[in-house]
Design an enzyme around this catalytic site. Structure first.
Site, PDB file in Angstrom:
ATOM      1  N   CYS A 274     -13.918  25.895-102.774  1.00 42.34           N
ATOM      2  CA  CYS A 274     -12.704  25.300-102.192  1.00 42.34           C
ATOM      3  C   CYS A 274     -11.761  24.827-103.289  1.00 42.34           C
ATOM      4  CB  CYS A 274     -13.059  24.124-101.290  1.00 42.34           C
ATOM      5  SG  CYS A 274     -14.056  24.549 -99.854  1.00 42.34           S
TER       6      CYS A 274
ATOM      7  N   CYS B 200     -16.842  21.029-102.404  1.00 42.52           N
ATOM      8  CA  CYS B 200     -17.058  22.484-102.417  1.00 42.52           C
ATOM      9  C   CYS B 200     -16.367  23.127-103.624  1.00 42.52           C
ATOM     10  CB  CYS B 200     -16.521  23.060-101.110  1.00 42.52           C
ATOM     11  SG  CYS B 200     -16.355  24.846-101.065  1.00 42.52           S
TER      12      CYS B 200
END
Length: 148
Positions: A76, A73
């Site tokens: 993230c 991600c």
């Protein structure tokens, strides 16, 4: 970030899992585990898993901020340095933890993590608030502090 002064704070050791009782006025003195000597509130995020989540998050008397994330991600990855800085800046009064959702599907499912990153603040083992999506560095710590 005031904690009740009349009782000890229960803090599970990130290294060995032993639950330690720490007087609130000693939190700023970098308390260590009575069993293994490890730091009880390290200045880096604690990695939690399906098997350690209950003890390290739900049984901790300190407020705990958990970053639910995944390695693939992009947002993230953008949040990682923000979470690392928060762990340094909020210690010793707040524990910061990270959980990789792909490796820990039970806990991620239990909390209904549908988008990542998702940041959840726990106090007394209960969810207080959550934010889905990345936050800017200047938003993260104020968001945590407003709920303490």
């Amino acid at each position: 970030m005031a904690l009740r002064k009349e009782t000890a704070v229960h803090i599970p050791c990130p290294a060995c899992g032993a639950v330690n009782r720490v007087p609130p006025d000693r939190l700023s003195q970098e308390p260590v585990c009575g069993r293994c000597g490890g730091a009880l509130v390290p200045e880096k995020p604690l990695t939690v898993t399906d098997s350690t989540f209950a003890k390290q998050v739900e049984r901790c008397d300190l407020p705990v901020v958990v970053d639910f994330w995944a390695g693939w991600c992009g947002p993230c990855q953008t949040m990682a340095p923000v979470v690392d800085a928060a762990a340094r800046n909020l210690s010793p009064h707040v524990r910061v933890a990270k959980m990789e959702v792909d490796q820990n599907p039970q806990t991620a499912g239990r909390f209904g993590i549908r988008s990542i990153p998702t940041i959840i603040l726990f106090r007394g083992g209960q969810e207080v608030d959550r934010v889905a999506g990345a936050m800017q560095a200047n938003q993260f710590e104020p968001w945590v502090r407003q709920h303490l």
